[in-house]
Design a protein around this motif. Sequence first.
Motif, PDB file in Angstrom:
ATOM      1  N   TYR A  13       8.117 -22.727 -16.909  1.00 19.89           N
ATOM      2  CA  TYR A  13       9.327 -22.408 -16.138  1.00 19.89           C
ATOM      3  C   TYR A  13       9.328 -23.118 -14.789  1.00 19.89           C
ATOM      4  O   TYR A  13      10.362 -23.636 -14.356  1.00 19.89           O
ATOM      5  N   ASP A  14       8.176 -23.168 -14.149  1.00 18.80           N
ATOM      6  CA  ASP A  14       8.102 -23.829 -12.844  1.00 18.80           C
ATOM      7  C   ASP A  14       8.515 -25.296 -12.942  1.00 18.80           C
ATOM      8  O   ASP A  14       9.112 -25.852 -12.012  1.00 18.80           O
ATOM      9  N   ARG A  15       8.214 -25.911 -14.074  1.00 18.77           N
ATOM     10  CA  ARG A  15       8.507 -27.337 -14.233  1.00 18.77           C
ATOM     11  C   ARG A  15       9.829 -27.623 -14.934  1.00 18.77           C
ATOM     12  O   ARG A  15      10.481 -28.628 -14.657  1.00 18.77           O
ATOM     13  N   HIS A  16      10.257 -26.733 -15.833  1.00 23.09           N
ATOM     14  CA  HIS A  16      11.404 -27.051 -16.680  1.00 23.09           C
ATOM     15  C   HIS A  16      12.519 -25.994 -16.689  1.00 23.09           C
ATOM     16  O   HIS A  16      13.567 -26.226 -17.287  1.00 23.09           O
ATOM     17  N   GLY A  17      12.286 -24.858 -16.094  1.00 18.47           N
ATOM     18  CA  GLY A  17      13.260 -23.774 -16.173  1.00 18.47           C
ATOM     19  C   GLY A  17      14.515 -24.027 -15.346  1.00 18.47           C
ATOM     20  O   GLY A  17      14.601 -24.978 -14.563  1.00 18.47           O
ATOM     21  N   ARG A  18      15.477 -23.141 -15.531  1.00 12.86           N
ATOM     22  CA  ARG A  18      16.744 -23.243 -14.801  1.00 12.86           C
ATOM     23  C   ARG A  18      16.626 -22.450 -13.497  1.00 12.86           C
ATOM     24  O   ARG A  18      16.527 -21.227 -13.511  1.00 12.86           O
ATOM     25  N   HIS A  19      16.664 -23.167 -12.390  1.00 14.07           N
ATOM     26  CA  HIS A  19      16.489 -22.530 -11.080  1.00 14.07           C
ATOM     27  C   HIS A  19      17.774 -22.549 -10.256  1.00 14.07           C
ATOM     28  O   HIS A  19      17.761 -22.084  -9.109  1.00 14.07           O
ATOM     29  N   ASP A  20      18.834 -23.101 -10.818  1.00 18.59           N
ATOM     30  CA  ASP A  20      20.046 -23.284 -10.017  1.00 18.59           C
ATOM     31  C   ASP A  20      21.270 -22.583 -10.600  1.00 18.59           C
ATOM     32  O   ASP A  20      22.408 -22.970 -10.341  1.00 18.59           O
ATOM     33  N   LEU A  21      21.067 -21.538 -11.390  1.00 17.37           N
ATOM     34  CA  LEU A  21      22.198 -20.791 -11.922  1.00 17.37           C
ATOM     35  C   LEU A  21      22.868 -20.025 -10.782  1.00 17.37           C
ATOM     36  O   LEU A  21      22.195 -19.561  -9.856  1.00 17.37           O
ATOM     37  N   PRO A  22      24.189 -19.897 -10.808  1.00 18.01           N
ATOM     38  CA  PRO A  22      24.886 -19.325  -9.645  1.00 18.01           C
ATOM     39  C   PRO A  22      24.471 -17.903  -9.294  1.00 18.01           C
ATOM     40  O   PRO A  22      24.520 -17.517  -8.125  1.00 18.01           O
ATOM     41  N   TRP A  23      24.042 -17.119 -10.272  1.00 13.33           N
ATOM     42  CA  TRP A  23      23.633 -15.752  -9.956  1.00 13.33           C
ATOM     43  C   TRP A  23      22.240 -15.695  -9.331  1.00 13.33           C
ATOM     44  O   TRP A  23      21.788 -14.637  -8.910  1.00 13.33           O
ATOM     45  N   HIS A  24      21.566 -16.852  -9.229  1.00 10.52           N
ATOM     46  CA  HIS A  24      20.306 -16.901  -8.495  1.00 10.52           C
ATOM     47  C   HIS A  24      20.543 -16.975  -6.989  1.00 10.52           C
ATOM     48  O   HIS A  24      19.652 -16.655  -6.204  1.00 10.52           O
ATOM     49  N   ASP A  25      21.741 -17.421  -6.584  1.00  4.31           N
ATOM     50  CA  ASP A  25      22.069 -17.494  -5.164  1.00  4.31           C
ATOM     51  C   ASP A  25      22.395 -16.098  -4.643  1.00  4.31           C
ATOM     52  O   ASP A  25      23.105 -15.328  -5.295  1.00  4.31           O
ATOM     53  N   ASN A  26      21.885 -15.775  -3.457  1.00  5.40           N
ATOM     54  CA  ASN A  26      22.144 -14.457  -2.855  1.00  5.40           C
ATOM     55  C   ASN A  26      21.886 -13.354  -3.893  1.00  5.40           C
ATOM     56  O   ASN A  26      22.700 -12.437  -4.057  1.00  5.40           O
ATOM     57  N   GLN A  27      20.785 -13.466  -4.585  1.00  8.94           N
ATOM     58  CA  GLN A  27      20.520 -12.587  -5.725  1.00  8.94           C
ATOM     59  C   GLN A  27      20.413 -11.131  -5.286  1.00  8.94           C
ATOM     60  O   GLN A  27      19.624 -10.783  -4.408  1.00  8.94           O
ATOM     61  N   ASN A  28      21.241 -10.304  -5.888  1.00  7.91           N
ATOM     62  CA  ASN A  28      21.171  -8.861  -5.661  1.00  7.91           C
ATOM     63  C   ASN A  28      21.544  -8.163  -6.958  1.00  7.91           C
ATOM     64  O   ASN A  28      21.920  -8.808  -7.945  1.00  7.91           O
ATOM     65  N   ALA A  29      21.444  -6.849  -6.968  1.00  9.20           N
ATOM     66  CA  ALA A  29      21.660  -6.106  -8.206  1.00  9.20           C
ATOM     67  C   ALA A  29      23.070  -6.294  -8.750  1.00  9.20           C
ATOM     68  O   ALA A  29      23.271  -6.391  -9.967  1.00  9.20           O
ATOM     69  N   TYR A  30      24.051  -6.368  -7.872  1.00 16.56           N
ATOM     70  CA  TYR A  30      25.440  -6.521  -8.316  1.00 16.56           C
ATOM     71  C   TYR A  30      25.631  -7.847  -9.035  1.00 16.56           C
ATOM     72  O   TYR A  30      26.189  -7.899 -10.143  1.00 16.56           O
ATOM     73  N   ARG A  31      25.163  -8.929  -8.443  1.00 13.92           N
ATOM     74  CA  ARG A  31      25.337 -10.249  -9.051  1.00 13.92           C
ATOM     75  C   ARG A  31      24.537 -10.374 -10.350  1.00 13.92           C
ATOM     76  O   ARG A  31      25.015 -10.947 -11.335  1.00 13.92           O
ATOM     77  N   VAL A  32      23.319  -9.845 -10.358  1.00 15.02           N
ATOM     78  CA  VAL A  32      22.513  -9.871 -11.593  1.00 15.02           C
ATOM     79  C   VAL A  32      23.229  -9.096 -12.693  1.00 15.02           C
ATOM     80  O   VAL A  32      23.334  -9.548 -13.841  1.00 15.02           O
ATOM     81  N   TRP A  33      23.724  -7.918 -12.350  1.00 11.47           N
ATOM     82  CA  TRP A  33      24.401  -7.055 -13.331  1.00 11.47           C
ATOM     83  C   TRP A  33      25.624  -7.741 -13.931  1.00 11.47           C
ATOM     84  O   TRP A  33      25.781  -7.794 -15.151  1.00 11.47           O
ATOM     85  N   VAL A  34      26.496  -8.298 -13.090  1.00 14.82           N
ATOM     86  CA  VAL A  34      27.695  -8.967 -13.599  1.00 14.82           C
ATOM     87  C   VAL A  34      27.307 -10.136 -14.503  1.00 14.82           C
ATOM     88  O   VAL A  34      27.878 -10.325 -15.583  1.00 14.82           O
ATOM     89  N   SER A  35      26.320 -10.917 -14.093  1.00 17.52           N
ATOM     90  CA  SER A  35      25.913 -12.062 -14.923  1.00 17.52           C
ATOM     91  C   SER A  35      25.351 -11.593 -16.258  1.00 17.52           C
ATOM     92  O   SER A  35      25.641 -12.184 -17.308  1.00 17.52           O
ATOM     93  N   GLU A  36      24.555 -10.525 -16.250  1.00 16.68           N
ATOM     94  CA  GLU A  36      23.972 -10.019 -17.493  1.00 16.68           C
ATOM     95  C   GLU A  36      25.053  -9.540 -18.461  1.00 16.68           C
ATOM     96  O   GLU A  36      24.978  -9.783 -19.667  1.00 16.68           O
ATOM     97  N   ILE A  37      26.064  -8.860 -17.945  1.00 16.36           N
ATOM     98  CA  ILE A  37      27.146  -8.377 -18.812  1.00 16.36           C
ATOM     99  C   ILE A  37      27.937  -9.555 -19.358  1.00 16.36           C
ATOM    100  O   ILE A  37      28.286  -9.600 -20.541  1.00 16.36           O
TER     101      ILE A  37
END
Length: 354
Positions: A13-37
């Motif tokens: 993951y450190d070398r090949h994973g996705r680190h720039d998905l929009p829900w990674h920015d300002n990551q909080n429970a609300y943004r994680v939850w919406v992205s997961e749904i």
Amino acid sequence: MPERFADRLLDWYDRHGRHDLPWHDNQNAYRVWVSEIMLQQTQVTTVIPYFNAFMARFPDVHALANAPVDDVLSHWSGLGYYARARNLQKAAQTVVQDFGGEFPDDPEQLETLSGIGRSTAAAIVAQAYGKRAAILDGNVKRVLARYHAVPGWPGQTAVLKQLWQHAEAHTPDTRVRDYTQAIMDLGAMVCTRSRPKCEACPLQQDCTAHARGEATLYPGSKPKKAKPEKTTWMAILEDADGRILLERRPPTGIWGGLWSLPELDPALGADELQDHCEQKLGLRCGEPELISGFRHTFSHYHLHIQPARLLVHNANAAADDDVLAWFHRDEALALGLPAPIRTLLTEPEQAALL
């Protein structure tokens, strides 16, 4: 083995994973939850523009909880599985009313919210709060089913129980936020459904399915059964001012809560549509203009849609309320509409290609 599994996965993951998905920015429970749904039943590439637009309109749980339902459904239009959007707002209202606008960091409390199951609750806890919690979405099921050669369809209780046991065993105590993203990324990018890239997989040397040359046999497929075929007329009822009559669908069921075109009895012939509109809706219409029909597939049946455009001479005869209402085309397109209905109202010739 569990430590080696997680260590190899995190190194990959450190070398090949996705680190720039929009829900990674300002990551909080609300943004994680919406992205997961949003990511339930939907690909990441499809979700990204919807997520960005949703966050721009509903930047926090209070904005979502207080928004008109039509606004929420409009921003969900095209993602499908609309119960997700209705549950999303219902859960937001509960978070505001019962939890002071803060998502709990306890999985069991999160599971009391509408639309949040065990894996989604774990993803929120792990990614937003960094607490150890095992996830088991579709990608993770595939990785674990292959790694351990777990036979059977994951929808079966016994199979699902095994996969949860493996998920719990492999989840590390540290870097759990990265681990949950890593195992989802591996399933989405390497351990794919039809053509897994085993040569690029960090877990290859211990993967039982790979050792047997049977990667694509896992997980087992859902037992197939033929989808029933249904038909319906959809009436594009337009008045002299260019307004279109829309009907709000019931809150549950297909396209629940969305505005759509009125459906007419599929047993009717084209020459019976005028009389039927007058009897059912009290509308006097001109002769119908038929538009190319098309088939829309739901999860459990195929729907053959035959659209017909009719000019209405007495628009005021139709009630203008929460169920039936007239809208100018631009107003209609701002509502929550099912994707094929939106296409039908903007590019009717393209709807037949859906």
